[in-house]
Design a protein around this motif. Structure first.
Motif, PDB file in Angstrom:
ATOM      1  N   ALA A 195      64.415  50.341 -14.534  1.00 11.38           N
ATOM      2  CA  ALA A 195      63.654  49.809 -13.396  1.00 11.38           C
ATOM      3  C   ALA A 195      62.385  50.616 -13.141  1.00 11.38           C
ATOM      4  O   ALA A 195      61.550  50.224 -12.337  1.00 11.38           O
ATOM      5  CB  ALA A 195      64.523  49.798 -12.146  1.00 11.38           C
ATOM      6  N   ASP A 196      62.246  51.759 -13.820  1.00 14.65           N
ATOM      7  CA  ASP A 196      61.088  52.633 -13.674  1.00 14.65           C
ATOM      8  C   ASP A 196      60.983  53.243 -12.279  1.00 14.65           C
ATOM      9  O   ASP A 196      59.915  53.323 -11.689  1.00 14.65           O
ATOM     10  CB  ASP A 196      59.803  51.876 -14.043  1.00 14.65           C
ATOM     11  N   VAL A 197      62.146  53.646 -11.744  1.00 10.60           N
ATOM     12  CA  VAL A 197      62.164  54.350 -10.456  1.00 10.60           C
ATOM     13  C   VAL A 197      61.717  55.779 -10.723  1.00 10.60           C
ATOM     14  O   VAL A 197      62.259  56.450 -11.600  1.00 10.60           O
ATOM     15  CB  VAL A 197      63.573  54.324  -9.826  1.00 10.60           C
ATOM     16  N   ASP A 198      60.730  56.244  -9.999  1.00 10.64           N
ATOM     17  CA  ASP A 198      60.164  57.576 -10.197  1.00 10.64           C
ATOM     18  C   ASP A 198      61.216  58.645  -9.875  1.00 10.64           C
ATOM     19  O   ASP A 198      61.648  58.787  -8.734  1.00 10.64           O
ATOM     20  CB  ASP A 198      58.937  57.750  -9.299  1.00 10.64           C
ATOM     21  N   GLN A 199      61.609  59.412 -10.891  1.00 13.10           N
ATOM     22  CA  GLN A 199      62.681  60.393 -10.714  1.00 13.10           C
ATOM     23  C   GLN A 199      62.307  61.512  -9.755  1.00 13.10           C
ATOM     24  O   GLN A 199      63.150  62.022  -9.019  1.00 13.10           O
ATOM     25  CB  GLN A 199      63.110  60.967 -12.059  1.00 13.10           C
ATOM     26  N   TYR A 200      61.031  61.885  -9.739  1.00 12.70           N
ATOM     27  CA  TYR A 200      60.610  62.979  -8.856  1.00 12.70           C
ATOM     28  C   TYR A 200      60.584  62.516  -7.398  1.00 12.70           C
ATOM     29  O   TYR A 200      61.002  63.244  -6.494  1.00 12.70           O
ATOM     30  CB  TYR A 200      59.251  63.529  -9.295  1.00 12.70           C
ATOM     31  N   LYS A 201      60.101  61.296  -7.193  1.00 12.65           N
ATOM     32  CA  LYS A 201      60.094  60.724  -5.847  1.00 12.65           C
ATOM     33  C   LYS A 201      61.528  60.547  -5.357  1.00 12.65           C
ATOM     34  O   LYS A 201      61.852  60.864  -4.216  1.00 12.65           O
ATOM     35  CB  LYS A 201      59.363  59.377  -5.864  1.00 12.65           C
ATOM     36  N   LEU A 202      62.403  60.067  -6.228  1.00 10.58           N
ATOM     37  CA  LEU A 202      63.800  59.856  -5.853  1.00 10.58           C
ATOM     38  C   LEU A 202      64.475  61.185  -5.506  1.00 10.58           C
ATOM     39  O   LEU A 202      65.200  61.275  -4.512  1.00 10.58           O
ATOM     40  CB  LEU A 202      64.559  59.158  -6.984  1.00 10.58           C
ATOM     41  N   LYS A 203      64.216  62.209  -6.299  1.00 11.69           N
ATOM     42  CA  LYS A 203      64.793  63.531  -6.018  1.00 11.69           C
ATOM     43  C   LYS A 203      64.352  64.018  -4.632  1.00 11.69           C
ATOM     44  O   LYS A 203      65.161  64.514  -3.851  1.00 11.69           O
ATOM     45  CB  LYS A 203      64.356  64.520  -7.101  1.00 11.69           C
ATOM     46  N   GLU A 204      63.063  63.846  -4.335  1.00 13.58           N
ATOM     47  CA  GLU A 204      62.548  64.252  -3.031  1.00 13.58           C
ATOM     48  C   GLU A 204      63.196  63.445  -1.908  1.00 13.58           C
ATOM     49  O   GLU A 204      63.583  63.995  -0.872  1.00 13.58           O
ATOM     50  CB  GLU A 204      61.027  64.068  -3.003  1.00 13.58           C
ATOM     51  N   LEU A 205      63.325  62.131  -2.115  1.00 12.91           N
ATOM     52  CA  LEU A 205      63.967  61.280  -1.102  1.00 12.91           C
ATOM     53  C   LEU A 205      65.413  61.709  -0.862  1.00 12.91           C
ATOM     54  O   LEU A 205      65.868  61.760   0.282  1.00 12.91           O
ATOM     55  CB  LEU A 205      63.923  59.812  -1.541  1.00 12.91           C
ATOM     56  N   LEU A 206      66.124  62.031  -1.943  1.00 10.57           N
ATOM     57  CA  LEU A 206      67.526  62.434  -1.810  1.00 10.57           C
ATOM     58  C   LEU A 206      67.653  63.771  -1.073  1.00 10.57           C
ATOM     59  O   LEU A 206      68.586  63.972  -0.302  1.00 10.57           O
ATOM     60  CB  LEU A 206      68.183  62.530  -3.189  1.00 10.57           C
ATOM     61  N   GLU A 207      66.697  64.667  -1.297  1.00  6.12           N
ATOM     62  CA  GLU A 207      66.746  65.978  -0.652  1.00  6.12           C
ATOM     63  C   GLU A 207      66.410  65.907   0.839  1.00  6.12           C
ATOM     64  O   GLU A 207      66.799  66.783   1.605  1.00  6.12           O
ATOM     65  CB  GLU A 207      65.788  66.944  -1.351  1.00  6.12           C
ATOM     66  N   THR A 208      65.663  64.879   1.245  1.00  9.10           N
ATOM     67  CA  THR A 208      65.221  64.800   2.639  1.00  9.10           C
ATOM     68  C   THR A 208      65.893  63.667   3.418  1.00  9.10           C
ATOM     69  O   THR A 208      65.518  63.394   4.546  1.00  9.10           O
ATOM     70  CB  THR A 208      63.692  64.595   2.703  1.00  9.10           C
TER      71      THR A 208
END
Length: 91
Positions: free
Chosen positions: A48-61
């Motif tokens: 799906a091309d979900v940005d892994q760095y953006k997702l990591k940040e979202l999960l952390e916050t």
């Protein structure tokens, strides 16, 4: 192309769901994948091309939200962005 049609390529879902029902179905699906099939989860997010760095940040916050909820929202947001791009360039 509709959001449900795109998502149904990765998930077996009813095509007559409301937006809220679709979101709940996605949260349930991603919760299952997080707990039971992490390689498939990674494959779906990569496809799906979900940005892994953006997702990591979202999960952390993500306070007060489950990881499945955060992942489902990011996945659906990415699929919606694809639809908008297709609409823009298909004219």
């Amino acid at each position: 192309m509709s959001l449900i049609k795109i998502i149904s390529k990765d998930f077996d879902i009813n095509e007559n769901l409301t937006d809220n029902q679709l979101r709940e179905a996605m949260i349930d699906a991603f919760a299952y994948l997080v707990d039971n099939d992490f390689p498939k989860l990674i494959q779906i997010l990569y496809k799906a091309d979900v940005d892994q760095y953006k997702l990591k940040e979202l999960l952390e916050t993500a306070e007060g939200r489950s990881s499945a909820e955060v992942i489902a929202d990011a996945y659906m947001e990415r699929q919606m962005a694809k639809i908008e791009t297709w609409k823009k360039y298909s004219k």
